[in-house]
Design a protein around this motif. Structure first.
Motif, mmCIF file in Angstrom:
data_model
loop_
_atom_site.group_PDB
_atom_site.id
_atom_site.type_symbol
_atom_site.label_atom_id
_atom_site.label_comp_id
_atom_site.label_asym_id
_atom_site.label_seq_id
_atom_site.Cartn_x
_atom_site.Cartn_y
_atom_site.Cartn_z
ATOM 1 N N TRP A 113 0.824 -1.209 0.000
ATOM 2 C CA TRP A 113 0.000 0.000 0.000
ATOM 3 C C TRP A 113 0.862 1.263 0.000
ATOM 4 C CZ3 TRP A 113 -4.604 -2.007 -0.820
ATOM 5 C CH2 TRP A 113 -4.892 -3.271 -0.303
ATOM 6 N N ASP A 149 -4.726 -5.766 -10.187
ATOM 7 C CA ASP A 149 -6.176 -5.931 -10.310
ATOM 8 C C ASP A 149 -6.815 -4.599 -10.698
ATOM 9 O OD1 ASP A 149 -6.225 -4.391 -8.018
ATOM 10 O OD2 ASP A 149 -7.047 -5.951 -6.720
ATOM 11 N N ALA A 150 -8.123 -4.610 -10.867
ATOM 12 C CA ALA A 150 -8.834 -3.420 -11.335
ATOM 13 C C ALA A 150 -8.687 -2.255 -10.360
ATOM 14 C CB ALA A 150 -10.309 -3.751 -11.550
ATOM 15 N N PHE A 151 -8.714 -2.554 -9.064
ATOM 16 C CA PHE A 151 -8.567 -1.492 -8.069
ATOM 17 C C PHE A 151 -7.202 -0.824 -8.179
ATOM 18 C CE2 PHE A 151 -7.032 -0.262 -3.800
ATOM 19 C CZ PHE A 151 -7.924 0.767 -3.535
ATOM 20 N N ALA A 152 -6.142 -1.622 -8.326
ATOM 21 C CA ALA A 152 -4.789 -1.076 -8.419
ATOM 22 C C ALA A 152 -4.628 -0.227 -9.674
ATOM 23 C CB ALA A 152 -3.765 -2.202 -8.404
ATOM 24 N N ARG A 153 -5.202 -0.686 -10.791
ATOM 25 C CA ARG A 153 -5.129 0.105 -12.027
ATOM 26 C C ARG A 153 -5.893 1.428 -11.860
ATOM 27 N NH1 ARG A 153 -6.228 -4.932 -14.412
ATOM 28 N NH2 ARG A 153 -8.372 -4.256 -14.847
ATOM 29 N N ARG A 154 -7.024 1.348 -11.174
ATOM 30 C CA ARG A 154 -7.828 2.558 -10.959
ATOM 31 C C ARG A 154 -7.051 3.573 -10.129
ATOM 32 N NH1 ARG A 154 -12.097 3.300 -6.678
ATOM 33 N NH2 ARG A 154 -13.204 5.196 -7.206
ATOM 34 N N ILE A 155 -6.405 3.116 -9.053
ATOM 35 C CA ILE A 155 -5.628 4.023 -8.219
ATOM 36 C C ILE A 155 -4.471 4.624 -9.018
ATOM 37 C CG2 ILE A 155 -4.087 4.151 -6.229
ATOM 38 C CD1 ILE A 155 -7.043 4.058 -5.491
ATOM 39 N N ASN A 162 -5.920 7.245 -11.320
ATOM 40 C CA ASN A 162 -6.470 8.362 -10.560
ATOM 41 C C ASN A 162 -5.376 9.192 -9.899
ATOM 42 O OD1 ASN A 162 -9.063 7.799 -11.286
ATOM 43 N ND2 ASN A 162 -9.692 6.924 -9.329
ATOM 44 N N ARG A 173 -2.435 -12.197 -6.122
ATOM 45 C CA ARG A 173 -2.582 -11.672 -7.469
ATOM 46 C C ARG A 173 -2.306 -12.776 -8.485
ATOM 47 N NH1 ARG A 173 -4.771 -8.340 -5.003
ATOM 48 N NH2 ARG A 173 -4.476 -6.048 -5.038
#
Length: 628
Positions: free
Chosen positions: A337, A371-377, A380, A475
């Motif tokens: 994180w 994952d999708a969350f990591a790509r989103r962060i 962003n 992952r």
């Protein structure tokens, strides 16, 4: 009643500040600290791992001269007269939904590390005239290029062939660049379409150097002839960084590789101006924001000097086009994180430093496929900096800073010297083949690794403030052959290897902290010792706020540890350390450490700020009977 003097209300009312006055005050502080020196600048200066001096203070006298204007040679302040950069996201599997999710939510450029046969599926719903595409195809560069050109000619979501300025690429000439994490490989093509589209392809340069050079030449000719918006060679400097090199070394290697590419392309019949227009440079962006800003500025300064020597300064395409990628070496697998914070700093520095395109690696990149969350962060992070923080609204916001301007010049000077050394060694290809470059990078990595081992270069969540209770993230594994920077070094690798070793034991290894005296007396050193041992995955147990050797020894025996560490103040050590150490020995302690620098009978060794933490941990594993 005495009326106090009126306080200054504006800067003009304060006494003038001079460097001589600063020296006088700094010398006073140093003498109180026991440091005798005639030059506080020298006493307080630091040096990067590749030899660039960082002074403790800068003023107007440190400014190196006029850096020019944004969009004008020498391009120190930016290759373009406007702000902003491409938000370039990397994808390692042909997932059209993930790609569209990126493009619909802030991403303006794609970096696809895919096999040629996967490209049609990955790009089936992508308008190449609206976004940039970078293709990293390894040894299959030629195939990927043909697929790209075919896609561009199909119409539909892609752009008609006549308007394509995306890219088709190939490895550059001998020693042109590095890819795949191994110095000696070369990268392919990149370019920019009228609507923003671009493509890059990367290939290896090793045993197939001649074939790779031919591919680069063929595609460069095709780009010049049919797709003038394309760039055919990427000079990828990130593997030099991932081999442990410093910023000046990364810059120097990139210039040497770029010059080798120019020689290859010009030798094949391109004009010098055309050859310059075929190159893009890729650099690592780290959490050291000032060094990253200065590195990108210095990179453009260096390449402008090459353009001047080649007689194309100021020509279209002569300005260095830069793609900054957040460093793989700085990423951690433990407490991943924290990588979000590292990449935010790196992204800020890359944008502030004037990169044309920026890739933020997802925080879980070390663990497998993001994952999708990591790509989103990741995307962003860039959106926040561009849209909310307004970083892109100001061109070269660091320009004029005494520190940044001097650091830019010093990095450029050090890098140019290193570039000249490579040229004297016969050029990039010969310098790589002889091991000259590898030897220099290895020496720098050795210095960096020593600083990491002593926690002078701290790694939050790993060497500092580790969380032994963290739950590992699962992952999906990467496709065969994909490394995402894993082939190079990682700054956290030695500490993480010890964490893995500790986790693999049936019972977690532990050390007893013999806390002597009240909480106020022992807390600081107990916290320091616990932090150090936990950095290797070793748990710590404490004996309470007591001074009686018998009580401390009984707590040690009940805790089941074999190694102990005394923690208290110097005053309490003087009266209790030897007695407590003897009691611990009697209770079965095989090693007794002391947090601090005092020497006492019965104490084997000391823990202190700057000690070899990795050495302490490895010794402790041996004392605990844990085989490495």
């Amino acid at each position: 009643m005495t009326v106090p003097p009126e306080e200054p209300r504006s800067a003009a009312e304060f006494p003038p500040v001079t460097r001589d006055r600063w020296r006088e005050l700094a010398l006073g502080v140093l003498r109180k600290s026991g440091v005798e020196t005639g030059s506080p600048e020298e006493a307080l200066a630091s040096t990067t791992h590749d030899g660039v001096t960082i002074a403790p203070i800068y003023d107007a006298s440190d400014l190196p001269g006029d850096p020019g204007l944004p969009g004008a040679a020498p391009y120190v302040r930016g290759s373009r007269p406007e702000g902003g950069w491409e938000v370039r996201q990397r994808h390692e599997v042909p997932d059209p939904e993930a790609i569209l999710a990126d493009l619909e939510n802030g991403v303006t450029s794609l970096w696809l590390t895919l096999a040629p046969e996967d490209l049609p599926r990955a790009l089936e719903r992508v308008y190449l005239d609206l976004i940039s595409v970078t293709l990293d195809a390894g040894k299959r560069t030629r195939e990927a290029a043909e697929v790209l050109f075919a896609l561009a000619g199909e119409g539909g979501p892609q752009v008609p062939a006549g308007d394509t300025a995306g890219a088709a690429g190939a490895p550059g000439g001998a020693g042109t660049a590095v890819s795949g994490g191994e110095p000696g490989t070369a990268s392919g093509a990149t370019g920019r379409a009228p609507g923003g589209g671009s493509v890059t392809l990367t290939g290896n340069l090793g045993a197939d150097a001649l074939a790779d050079a031919r591919t680069a030449i063929e595609l460069a000719r095709r780009c010049v002839r049919d797709h003038p918006g394309l760039r055919a060679v990427v000079v990828d400097a990130t593997p030099y960084h991932e081999a442990g090199g410093g910023d000046a070394e990364e810059l120097g290697c990139s210039v040497a590789a770029g010059v080798a590419a120019l020689r290859t392309l010009v030798g094949a019949g391109l004009t010098m101006e055309q050859a310059f227009g075929q190159l893009e440079f890729r650099y690592a962006a780290t959490a050291d924001q000032f060094l990253t800003i200065a590195k990108l500025r210095a990179g453009r300064r260096l390449w402008t000097r090459v353009a001047e020597v080649c007689g194309v300064s100021g020509a279209p395409g002569a300005a260095q086009r830069q793609h900054a990628v957040t460093s793989s070496a700085m990423m951690t697998a433990r407490d991943p994180w924290v990588n979000m914070l590292r990449t935010t700093l790196a992204c800020f520095a890359a944008g502030t430093g004037g990169a044309d395109a920026v890739t933020v690696q997802p925080f879980d990149a070390r663990l497998g496929l993001p994952d999708a969350f990591a790509r989103r962060i990741a995307r962003n992070t860039q959106s926040l900096l561009v849209e909310e923080a307004g970083v892109a609204r100001v061109i070269d916001p660091a320009g004029g800073s005494f520190y940044v301007e001097r650091l830019t010049e010093d990095l450029a000077g050090r890098a140019w010297t290193w570039f000249q050394e490579i040229e004297r060694a016969g050029g990039m290809a010969d310098a790589l083949a002889s091991g000259f470059v590898a030897g220099r990078l290895a020496a720098t990595w050795e210095r960096r690794a020593a600083a990491i081992a002593r926690r002078r270069d701290p790694i939050t969540g790993v060497s500092e403030f580790p969380d032994l209770a963290e739950k590992p993230l699962g992952r999906r594994p990467r496709p065969a052959g994909a490394d995402a920077g894993s082939a190079g070094v990682h700054y956290a690798q030695e500490f993480e290897a010890l964490r893995d070793l500790a986790d693999a034991q049936k019972t977690r290894p532990k050390v007893f902290l013999a806390t002597i005296g009240p909480v106020a007396a022992h807390t600081a050193r107990a916290s320091f010792a616990a932090n150090l041992f936990q950095a290797g995955g070793i748990a710590t147990v404490t004996g309470g706020a007591v001074t009686d050797p018998g009580e401390i020894a009984a707590a040690f025996a009940a805790g089941g540890a074999k190694v102990a560490c005394l923690c208290s103040s110097d005053r309490l050590y003087a009266g209790h350390a030897e007695a407590v150490a003897a009691a611990l020995r009697g209770a079965g302690a095989v090693k007794v450490w002391l947090a601090g620098k005092g020497e006492f009978e019965g104490v084997d060794a000391n823990l202190y700020a700057g000690c070899d933490a990795l050495g302490v941990l490895r010794t402790t594993f041996e004392d605990l009977g844990v085989a490495r």
